[in-house]
Design a protein around this motif. Structure first.
Motif, PDB file in Angstrom:
ATOM      1  N   TYR A   7       0.691  -1.099  -0.038  1.00  0.00           N
ATOM      2  CA  TYR A   7       0.003   0.077   0.001  1.00  0.00           C
ATOM      3  C   TYR A   7       0.891   1.177   0.078  1.00  0.00           C
ATOM      4  N   THR A   8       1.711   1.341   0.952  1.00  0.00           N
ATOM      5  CA  THR A   8       2.619   2.363   1.019  1.00  0.00           C
ATOM      6  C   THR A   8       4.043   1.945   1.410  1.00  0.00           C
ATOM      7  N   LEU A   9       5.120   2.672   1.610  1.00  0.00           N
ATOM      8  CA  LEU A   9       6.501   2.162   1.624  1.00  0.00           C
ATOM      9  C   LEU A   9       6.459   1.395   2.982  1.00  0.00           C
ATOM     10  N   MET A  10       6.928  -0.178   2.524  1.00  0.00           N
ATOM     11  CA  MET A  10       6.887  -1.090   3.476  1.00  0.00           C
ATOM     12  C   MET A  10       5.637  -1.395   4.523  1.00  0.00           C
ATOM     13  N   ASP A  11       4.489  -1.226   3.777  1.00  0.00           N
ATOM     14  CA  ASP A  11       3.067  -1.471   4.400  1.00  0.00           C
ATOM     15  C   ASP A  11       2.629  -2.474   3.492  1.00  0.00           C
ATOM     16  N   PHE A  12       2.564  -3.672   3.961  1.00  0.00           N
ATOM     17  CA  PHE A  12       2.046  -4.791   2.916  1.00  0.00           C
ATOM     18  C   PHE A  12       0.648  -5.334   3.369  1.00  0.00           C
ATOM     19  N   ASN A  13      -0.178  -5.519   2.564  1.00  0.00           N
ATOM     20  CA  ASN A  13      -1.574  -5.999   2.930  1.00  0.00           C
ATOM     21  C   ASN A  13      -1.940  -7.337   1.959  1.00  0.00           C
ATOM     22  N   ARG A  14      -2.812  -8.075   2.465  1.00  0.00           N
ATOM     23  CA  ARG A  14      -3.058  -9.219   1.667  1.00  0.00           C
ATOM     24  C   ARG A  14      -3.995  -8.616   0.344  1.00  0.00           C
ATOM     25  N   ILE A  15      -3.673  -9.558  -0.550  1.00  0.00           N
ATOM     26  CA  ILE A  15      -4.525  -9.389  -1.951  1.00  0.00           C
ATOM     27  C   ILE A  15      -5.630 -10.348  -1.817  1.00  0.00           C
ATOM     28  N   ARG A  16      -6.862  -9.461  -1.871  1.00  0.00           N
ATOM     29  CA  ARG A  16      -8.030 -10.337  -1.598  1.00  0.00           C
ATOM     30  C   ARG A  16      -8.647 -10.486  -3.068  1.00  0.00           C
ATOM     31  N   GLU A  17      -8.584  -9.642  -3.804  1.00  0.00           N
ATOM     32  CA  GLU A  17      -9.046  -9.656  -5.260  1.00  0.00           C
ATOM     33  C   GLU A  17      -8.715 -10.801  -6.124  1.00  0.00           C
ATOM     34  N   PRO A  18      -9.627 -11.801  -6.452  1.00  0.00           N
ATOM     35  CA  PRO A  18      -9.341 -13.082  -7.000  1.00  0.00           C
ATOM     36  C   PRO A  18      -8.508 -12.799  -8.451  1.00  0.00           C
ATOM     37  N   PHE A  19      -9.085 -12.018  -9.196  1.00  0.00           N
ATOM     38  CA  PHE A  19      -8.561 -11.785 -10.511  1.00  0.00           C
ATOM     39  C   PHE A  19      -7.131 -11.242 -10.435  1.00  0.00           C
ATOM     40  N   VAL A  20      -6.981 -10.357  -9.482  1.00  0.00           N
ATOM     41  CA  VAL A  20      -5.513  -9.651  -9.314  1.00  0.00           C
ATOM     42  C   VAL A  20      -4.608 -10.663  -8.815  1.00  0.00           C
ATOM     43  N   LYS A  21      -4.942 -11.426  -8.070  1.00  0.00           N
ATOM     44  CA  LYS A  21      -4.203 -12.467  -7.503  1.00  0.00           C
ATOM     45  C   LYS A  21      -3.910 -13.604  -8.315  1.00  0.00           C
ATOM     46  N   LYS A  22      -4.675 -14.033  -9.097  1.00  0.00           N
ATOM     47  CA  LYS A  22      -4.272 -14.850 -10.469  1.00  0.00           C
ATOM     48  C   LYS A  22      -3.479 -14.064 -11.252  1.00  0.00           C
ATOM     49  N   THR A  23      -3.706 -12.973 -11.871  1.00  0.00           N
ATOM     50  CA  THR A  23      -2.949 -12.151 -12.696  1.00  0.00           C
ATOM     51  C   THR A  23      -1.512 -11.978 -12.224  1.00  0.00           C
ATOM     52  N   LEU A  24      -1.239 -11.536 -10.935  1.00  0.00           N
ATOM     53  CA  LEU A  24       0.081 -11.486 -10.524  1.00  0.00           C
ATOM     54  C   LEU A  24       0.850 -12.926 -10.181  1.00  0.00           C
ATOM     55  N   ARG A  25       0.151 -13.872  -9.903  1.00  0.00           N
ATOM     56  CA  ARG A  25       0.823 -15.103  -9.832  1.00  0.00           C
ATOM     57  C   ARG A  25       1.280 -15.754 -11.086  1.00  0.00           C
ATOM     58  N   ALA A  26       0.597 -15.189 -12.184  1.00  0.00           N
ATOM     59  CA  ALA A  26       1.024 -15.794 -13.687  1.00  0.00           C
ATOM     60  C   ALA A  26       2.330 -14.927 -14.013  1.00  0.00           C
ATOM     61  N   ARG A  27       1.997 -13.471 -13.625  1.00  0.00           N
ATOM     62  CA  ARG A  27       3.251 -12.602 -14.100  1.00  0.00           C
ATOM     63  C   ARG A  27       4.346 -12.931 -13.225  1.00  0.00           C
ATOM     64  N   SER A  28       4.432 -13.517 -11.815  1.00  0.00           N
ATOM     65  CA  SER A  28       5.407 -13.589 -10.935  1.00  0.00           C
ATOM     66  C   SER A  28       6.230 -14.711 -11.513  1.00  0.00           C
ATOM     67  N   ILE A  29       5.439 -15.936 -11.710  1.00  0.00           N
ATOM     68  CA  ILE A  29       6.192 -17.095 -12.512  1.00  0.00           C
ATOM     69  C   ILE A  29       6.909 -16.806 -13.570  1.00  0.00           C
ATOM     70  N   THR A  30       6.392 -16.028 -14.489  1.00  0.00           N
ATOM     71  CA  THR A  30       6.839 -15.630 -15.773  1.00  0.00           C
ATOM     72  C   THR A  30       8.432 -14.674 -15.387  1.00  0.00           C
ATOM     73  N   LEU A  31       8.003 -13.767 -14.524  1.00  0.00           N
ATOM     74  CA  LEU A  31       9.323 -12.930 -14.169  1.00  0.00           C
ATOM     75  C   LEU A  31      10.190 -13.640 -13.355  1.00  0.00           C
ATOM     76  N   LEU A  32      10.211 -14.786 -12.501  1.00  0.00           N
ATOM     77  CA  LEU A  32      10.929 -15.438 -11.904  1.00  0.00           C
ATOM     78  C   LEU A  32      11.613 -16.313 -13.036  1.00  0.00           C
ATOM     79  N   LEU A  33      11.335 -17.072 -13.729  1.00  0.00           N
ATOM     80  CA  LEU A  33      11.798 -17.761 -14.744  1.00  0.00           C
ATOM     81  C   LEU A  33      12.830 -16.677 -15.548  1.00  0.00           C
ATOM     82  N   LEU A  34      12.458 -15.526 -15.965  1.00  0.00           N
ATOM     83  CA  LEU A  34      13.254 -14.627 -16.844  1.00  0.00           C
ATOM     84  C   LEU A  34      14.438 -14.209 -15.733  1.00  0.00           C
ATOM     85  N   PHE A  35      14.120 -14.073 -14.548  1.00  0.00           N
ATOM     86  CA  PHE A  35      15.193 -13.341 -13.561  1.00  0.00           C
ATOM     87  C   PHE A  35      16.194 -14.769 -13.386  1.00  0.00           C
TER      88      PHE A  35
END
Length: 369
Positions: free
Chosen positions: A322-350
């Motif tokens: 939310y703000t610098l070093m203030d983390f909160n749970r992702i509750r929106e299902p579509f956002v959670k699914k989208t970020l999970r897919a992007r994260s896996i792709t980014l980790l493989l590239l990294f």
């Protein structure tokens, strides 16, 4: 009855929400109204537009409460009328459903029409109204700091009194003077040139609103703000909302965190390269050079997270910033699914880039100078 009909969060959508859904509190973190408010405040630097939209919505809620209480007083004073005919106060409580389709809401047009017709029998001097007194006190000084308006848009309980106009009754029952005070406060806070939190709207819209409130009609119905509210909504939808979706729907970092990661990543990368060349030109063994994996991994990871506005590890754990070093749970299902897919792709590239860079500096032949 589904969540959308009730006006609550709709967790079944398989898409990003619209701006209207965010403003109507039909979304959850990280695309909720609170997140949008922080985005408008910290990144867009135009939170006054959102506060204006919210305060106009609060004004509508105050008008609805006033009409409901007026209807209730009519029913209590004439109980036989309620028993014999439901048409006794049709215009007050049965004029239709509002935009949110919530049962019992009076439509904006009929609500405004009733308030305008009721105004003739409830004239009061603007010099003696609470609105004028409050506006004269608040306009010269700039005492009101920016603040979010996160009260529910529709207030049903007697204790709900946090609206743009202060309740004048000890029982928190809105009166006609409170409606005028609310309308004047919005005008003098957001719309007039040089006001405390002035927003830029077309001059024609400003003139119409000012004439309606300060003119002979002295209107306070919510319909008088429709043009300004629509203009502000379209401005936020065009200029701010796409960036909000990109920041919170496709990423999970705030700009301050991204900048820190970029600085740390670049410093680590240059330090890793410097150490790698030192080890190569000192002809150190490949086993010793394996320690280069640590600084290169840190540097490349931080540079990637800055570039894609996404920390894949945090996203896979289900957190957004939310703000610098203030983390909160992702509750929106579509956002959670989208970020999970992007994260896996980014980790493989990294991992691919990190392995290539480390192999380059570890397995290159050494030569002592």
């Amino acid at each position: 009855m589904d969540a959308h009909t009730l006006g609550g969060p709709d967790l079944s959508r398989n898409r990003f929400p619209t701006l209207f859904e965010v403003l109507s509190r039909q979304t959850v973190a990280p695309l909720d109204l609170f997140s949008f408010y922080i985005y408008m405040r910290d990144q867009q630097r135009s939170v006054d537009y959102l506060d204006f939209w919210l305060d106009v919505s609060q004004h509508l809620a105050l008008c609805r409460m006033y009409v409901r209480r007026l209807h209730r007083s009519v029913i209590e004073d004439t109980p036989e009328l309620e028993k014999n005919s439901k048409r006794s106060s049709y215009i007050l409580d049965n004029a239709g459903e509002g935009p949110s389709n919530e049962k019992g809401n009076v439509s904006d047009q009929r609500l405004s029409a009733f308030l305008r017709s009721d105004h003739g029998s409830r004239q009061h001097s603007p010099q003696n109204s609470q609105g004028s007194n409050q506006s004269n006190r608040s306009t010269p000084g700039r005492e009101r700091p920016p603040r979010p308006s996160f009260m529910p848009l529709d207030t049903n309980s007697p204790g709900d009194s946090s609206s743009p106009g202060q309740m004048s009754s000890s029982e928190n029952v809105p009166r006609r003077e409170d409606l005028r005070a609310s309308a004047e406060k919005i005008l003098y806070t957001f719309l007039l040139p040089g006001s405390e939190r002035e927003i830029i709207i077309p001059q024609s819209i400003l003139h119409d609103v000012q004439e309606a409130i300060e003119g002979p009609d002295q209107r306070s119905d919510p319909e008088l703000f429709d043009a300004a509210k629509d203009y502000v909504f379209q401005a936020m939808e065009r200029d701010a909302f796409p960036g909000f979706l990109q920041s919170k729907g496709l990423g999970n970092l705030v700009p301050q965190s991204m900048m820190i990661r970029l600085i740390v990543g670049l410093v680590s990368f240059f330090g890793a390269c410097w150490a790698a060349f030192i080890l190569i030109f000192l002809d150190k063994s490949r086993t010793t050079r394996c320690w280069l994996i640590l600084p290169f991994t840190v540097s490349i990871y931080f540079i990637f997270t800055h570039q894609y506005m996404l920390d894949p590890i945090l996203a896979l754990l289900g957190y957004s910033e939310y703000t610098l070093m203030d983390f909160n749970r992702i509750r929106e299902p579509f956002v959670k699914k989208t970020l999970r897919a992007r994260s896996i792709t980014l980790l493989l590239l990294f991992l691919f880039v990190d392995a290539a860079v480390c192999c380059l500096f570890i397995f290159v032949p050494g030569k002592r100078l």
